[in-house]
Design a protein around this motif. Structure first.
Motif, PDB file in Angstrom:
ATOM      1  N   GLN A   1       0.837  -1.191   0.000  1.00  0.00           N
ATOM      2  CA  GLN A   1       0.000   0.000   0.000  1.00  0.00           C
ATOM      3  C   GLN A   1       0.874   1.243   0.000  1.00  0.00           C
ATOM      4  O   GLN A   1       1.845   1.337   0.758  1.00  0.00           O
ATOM      5  N   VAL A   2       0.524   2.212  -0.840  1.00  0.00           N
ATOM      6  CA  VAL A   2       1.216   3.502  -0.863  1.00  0.00           C
ATOM      7  C   VAL A   2       0.615   4.389   0.218  1.00  0.00           C
ATOM      8  O   VAL A   2      -0.599   4.596   0.258  1.00  0.00           O
ATOM      9  N   ARG A   3       1.459   4.886   1.104  1.00  0.00           N
ATOM     10  CA  ARG A   3       1.018   5.745   2.202  1.00  0.00           C
ATOM     11  C   ARG A   3       1.782   7.065   2.100  1.00  0.00           C
ATOM     12  O   ARG A   3       2.976   7.137   2.420  1.00  0.00           O
ATOM     13  N   VAL A   4       1.093   8.096   1.608  1.00  0.00           N
ATOM     14  CA  VAL A   4       1.735   9.393   1.372  1.00  0.00           C
ATOM     15  C   VAL A   4       1.791  10.182   2.672  1.00  0.00           C
ATOM     16  O   VAL A   4       0.811  10.244   3.428  1.00  0.00           O
ATOM     17  N   GLY A   5       2.946  10.774   2.943  1.00  0.00           N
ATOM     18  CA  GLY A   5       3.149  11.597   4.130  1.00  0.00           C
ATOM     19  C   GLY A   5       3.704  12.952   3.751  1.00  0.00           C
ATOM     20  O   GLY A   5       4.250  13.148   2.655  1.00  0.00           O
ATOM     21  N   TYR A   6       3.583  13.890   4.676  1.00  0.00           N
ATOM     22  CA  TYR A   6       3.911  15.284   4.405  1.00  0.00           C
ATOM     23  C   TYR A   6       4.849  15.823   5.487  1.00  0.00           C
ATOM     24  O   TYR A   6       5.053  15.211   6.519  1.00  0.00           O
ATOM     25  N   GLY A   7       5.423  16.994   5.220  1.00  0.00           N
ATOM     26  CA  GLY A   7       6.256  17.661   6.215  1.00  0.00           C
ATOM     27  C   GLY A   7       7.737  17.524   5.956  1.00  0.00           C
ATOM     28  O   GLY A   7       8.492  18.481   6.148  1.00  0.00           O
ATOM     29  N   HIS A   8       8.170  16.360   5.507  1.00  0.00           N
ATOM     30  CA  HIS A   8       9.582  16.174   5.154  1.00  0.00           C
ATOM     31  C   HIS A   8       9.813  16.533   3.694  1.00  0.00           C
ATOM     32  O   HIS A   8      10.842  17.108   3.342  1.00  0.00           O
ATOM     33  N   SER A   9       8.864  16.189   2.859  1.00  0.00           N
ATOM     34  CA  SER A   9       8.898  16.499   1.431  1.00  0.00           C
ATOM     35  C   SER A   9       7.447  16.589   0.962  1.00  0.00           C
ATOM     36  O   SER A   9       6.528  16.260   1.708  1.00  0.00           O
ATOM     37  N   PRO A  10       7.205  17.027  -0.278  1.00  0.00           N
ATOM     38  CA  PRO A  10       5.822  17.345  -0.667  1.00  0.00           C
ATOM     39  C   PRO A  10       4.838  16.188  -0.599  1.00  0.00           C
ATOM     40  O   PRO A  10       3.729  16.345  -0.084  1.00  0.00           O
ATOM     41  N   GLU A  11       5.197  15.017  -1.122  1.00  0.00           N
ATOM     42  CA  GLU A  11       4.283  13.861  -1.145  1.00  0.00           C
ATOM     43  C   GLU A  11       5.101  12.574  -1.026  1.00  0.00           C
ATOM     44  O   GLU A  11       5.157  11.757  -1.943  1.00  0.00           O
ATOM     45  N   HIS A  12       5.732  12.409   0.115  1.00  0.00           N
ATOM     46  CA  HIS A  12       6.610  11.264   0.380  1.00  0.00           C
ATOM     47  C   HIS A  12       5.802   9.976   0.364  1.00  0.00           C
ATOM     48  O   HIS A  12       4.795   9.839   1.058  1.00  0.00           O
ATOM     49  N   ALA A  13       6.248   8.996  -0.410  1.00  0.00           N
ATOM     50  CA  ALA A  13       5.543   7.720  -0.533  1.00  0.00           C
ATOM     51  C   ALA A  13       6.248   6.635   0.268  1.00  0.00           C
ATOM     52  O   ALA A  13       7.346   6.200  -0.089  1.00  0.00           O
ATOM     53  N   ALA A  14       5.653   6.221   1.382  1.00  0.00           N
ATOM     54  CA  ALA A  14       6.090   5.018   2.096  1.00  0.00           C
ATOM     55  C   ALA A  14       5.289   3.835   1.549  1.00  0.00           C
ATOM     56  O   ALA A  14       4.239   4.009   0.923  1.00  0.00           O
ATOM     57  N   LEU A  15       5.789   2.626   1.785  1.00  0.00           N
ATOM     58  CA  LEU A  15       5.141   1.412   1.286  1.00  0.00           C
ATOM     59  C   LEU A  15       4.911   0.460   2.443  1.00  0.00           C
ATOM     60  O   LEU A  15       5.843   0.130   3.178  1.00  0.00           O
ATOM     61  N   TYR A  16       3.659  -0.005   2.583  1.00  0.00           N
ATOM     62  CA  TYR A  16       3.324  -0.945   3.649  1.00  0.00           C
ATOM     63  C   TYR A  16       2.737  -2.214   3.049  1.00  0.00           C
ATOM     64  O   TYR A  16       1.807  -2.152   2.238  1.00  0.00           O
ATOM     65  N   SER A  17       3.298  -3.353   3.444  1.00  0.00           N
ATOM     66  CA  SER A  17       2.771  -4.647   3.009  1.00  0.00           C
ATOM     67  C   SER A  17       2.039  -5.321   4.163  1.00  0.00           C
ATOM     68  O   SER A  17       2.685  -5.803   5.110  1.00  0.00           O
ATOM     69  N   PRO A  18       0.686  -5.384   4.110  1.00  0.00           N
ATOM     70  CA  PRO A  18      -0.034  -6.112   5.152  1.00  0.00           C
ATOM     71  C   PRO A  18       0.221  -7.613   5.083  1.00  0.00           C
ATOM     72  O   PRO A  18       0.089  -8.304   6.100  1.00  0.00           O
ATOM     73  N   ASP A  19       0.607  -8.111   3.922  1.00  0.00           N
ATOM     74  CA  ASP A  19       0.897  -9.536   3.789  1.00  0.00           C
ATOM     75  C   ASP A  19       2.167  -9.921   4.529  1.00  0.00           C
ATOM     76  O   ASP A  19       2.254 -11.004   5.123  1.00  0.00           O
ATOM     77  N   LEU A  20       3.153  -9.018   4.493  1.00  0.00           N
ATOM     78  CA  LEU A  20       4.453  -9.312   5.114  1.00  0.00           C
ATOM     79  C   LEU A  20       4.604  -8.669   6.483  1.00  0.00           C
ATOM     80  O   LEU A  20       5.515  -9.028   7.236  1.00  0.00           O
ATOM     81  N   GLY A  21       3.754  -7.690   6.808  1.00  0.00           N
ATOM     82  CA  GLY A  21       3.946  -6.930   8.052  1.00  0.00           C
ATOM     83  C   GLY A  21       5.195  -6.087   7.997  1.00  0.00           C
ATOM     84  O   GLY A  21       5.935  -5.981   8.988  1.00  0.00           O
ATOM     85  N   VAL A  22       5.432  -5.421   6.844  1.00  0.00           N
ATOM     86  CA  VAL A  22       6.643  -4.630   6.625  1.00  0.00           C
ATOM     87  C   VAL A  22       6.252  -3.238   6.153  1.00  0.00           C
ATOM     88  O   VAL A  22       5.406  -3.088   5.265  1.00  0.00           O
ATOM     89  N   LEU A  23       6.872  -2.216   6.741  1.00  0.00           N
ATOM     90  CA  LEU A  23       6.723  -0.831   6.307  1.00  0.00           C
ATOM     91  C   LEU A  23       8.071  -0.317   5.819  1.00  0.00           C
ATOM     92  O   LEU A  23       9.033  -0.263   6.590  1.00  0.00           O
ATOM     93  N   ILE A  24       8.160   0.025   4.535  1.00  0.00           N
ATOM     94  CA  ILE A  24       9.323   0.748   4.018  1.00  0.00           C
ATOM     95  C   ILE A  24       9.018   2.219   4.245  1.00  0.00           C
ATOM     96  O   ILE A  24       8.242   2.834   3.518  1.00  0.00           O
ATOM     97  N   SER A  25       9.614   2.782   5.300  1.00  0.00           N
ATOM     98  CA  SER A  25       9.187   4.094   5.788  1.00  0.00           C
ATOM     99  C   SER A  25       9.908   5.255   5.123  1.00  0.00           C
ATOM    100  O   SER A  25       9.551   6.414   5.360  1.00  0.00           O
ATOM    101  N   GLY A  26      10.933   4.987   4.306  1.00  0.00           N
ATOM    102  CA  GLY A  26      11.693   6.090   3.740  1.00  0.00           C
ATOM    103  C   GLY A  26      12.271   6.952   4.843  1.00  0.00           C
ATOM    104  O   GLY A  26      12.810   6.452   5.836  1.00  0.00           O
TER     105      GLY A  26
END
Length: 357
Positions: free
Chosen positions: A184-209
């Motif tokens: 899942q693409v999870r967009v966050g703000y504050g560090h950069s305009p539209e930072h895309a982190a990636l979360y896999s519910p299948d693996l229980g892993v968040l690539i948080s950037g």
């Protein structure tokens, strides 16, 4: 609660290290005090997806060439299916165009990151070194340090020598299927305009950037193009969304070590920033500029690169205090922007200490 680190050491240069099913860790050097970045390889069918690309250094290119050769010799083969970039900063986007040219893989980014990269690279639309220096001078940074920053002009382009001229757009909430796993693409703000982190519910892993790091706080800055932005609130609200993820989620950050303990880390970051806000509010009992407050926020001596981030962060905290009504902004006769605690400003006004217009 302190983070729990499941791996004792990072991978060596050019080593591919498995951290979860189909997820592999790379570590590349950076030419800064923060001397490394974590990159990720995801098994993707008969090939591989890359997440972030590293800063454009010859040593990083050599490492990528060695890794691509290793992938070619693997049973999966060496095809690169896609290059996903979390955000526009040079340690993440730096070699995306170079890798795209070598592999013919599409680059995937959010629109905010792709377009900001082009604006910063070409110094247009309020981005680039000249607007930043005008902002820092207005917030009290002395000419010696401004001159040092001016000499660094072109630093972004050195880290990102070429830009992708086409991309596939990512949106918040998109679901990518990579190697049969949902991400899942999870967009966050504050560090950069539209930072895309990636979360896999299948693996229980968040690539948080850069949105969630285990031991250092993510840089949260205000940029010249959005001078009144409340970037700190944007950031804190973004990481609050991670609280909904399971406690057993493995966080894969761009800097530092993979960790468990997502909720505790979010709590610690909230506490860290509130401590800083209280400190600045206290020092603003006397009218202060952002540059005046750098020694209060950063006890260590700052090099030129760090000064750039420190000024952006000081302005972000002062803007947060202003948005919350805890300080007031004034532009005095010298043209510099200063802030004073709201209670102090009101007292001064009531006692006749402030001049009337």
């Amino acid at each position: 609660m302190l983070p729990d680190y499941p791996f004792p050491a990072p991978p060596a240069a050019c080593e591919i290290f498995a951290v979860a099913t189909g997820v592999h860790w790379l570590r590349m050097p950076l030419p800064f005090a923060l001397n490394h970045i974590n990159l990720w390889l995801l098994e993707d069918g008969a090939g591989w997806a890359i997440v972030d690309t590293g800063f454009a250094l010859d040593t990083v290119k050599e490492c990528w060439l060695a890794i691509l050769e290793q992938l070619t010799r693997s049973t999966r083969g060496g095809r690169i299916s896609r290059i996903i970039v979390t955000h526009f900063h040079p340690d993440h986007l730096g070699l995306a165009a170079w890798l795209q040219e070598r592999t013919a893989a599409p680059v995937w980014m959010t629109a905010g990151e792709y377009l900001t990269a082009h604006a910063v690279w070409h110094e247009v639309g309020g981005h680039g070194n000249p607007p930043m220096l005008r902002q820092f001078r207005a917030h009290g940074l002395d000419e010696e340090r401004c001159a040092a920053l001016e000499r660094r002009s072109g630093g972004y382009n050195r880290g990102v020598p070429t830009l992708p001229n086409r991309y596939r757009r990512l949106f918040d909430g998109d679901e990518l299927i990579i190697g049969g796993q949902r991400w899942q693409v999870r967009v966050g703000y504050g560090h950069s305009p539209e930072h895309a982190a990636l979360y896999s519910p299948d693996l229980g892993v968040l690539i948080s950037g850069d949105m969630l790091l285990p031991t250092i706080s993510t840089n949260v800055s205000v940029f010249a193009v959005t001078p009144e932005a409340d970037s700190l609130t944007d950031y804190l609200q973004s990481i609050d969304r991670y609280r909904e993820l399971p406690a057993a989620t493995l966080v894969l950050p761009s800097h530092g070590m993979p960790f468990y303990g997502i909720a505790g880390r979010v709590d610690a970051l909230h506490a860290h920033h509130e401590d800083r806000l209280q400190l600045l509010e206290e020092y603003c009992q006397t009218s202060r500029s952002a540059a005046d407050l750098l020694p209060m926020l950063f006890a260590r001596e700052l090099d030129t690169h760090q000064t750039m981030f420190a000024m952006g962060e000081a302005i972000a905290h002062l803007n947060r205090l202003e948005h919350a009504g805890r300080v007031m902004r004034s532009e005095e006769g010298d043209g510099r922007i200063r802030f004073v605690a709201s209670g102090r400003a009101s007292a001064a006004s009531g006692s006749g200490e402030a001049g009337s217009g």
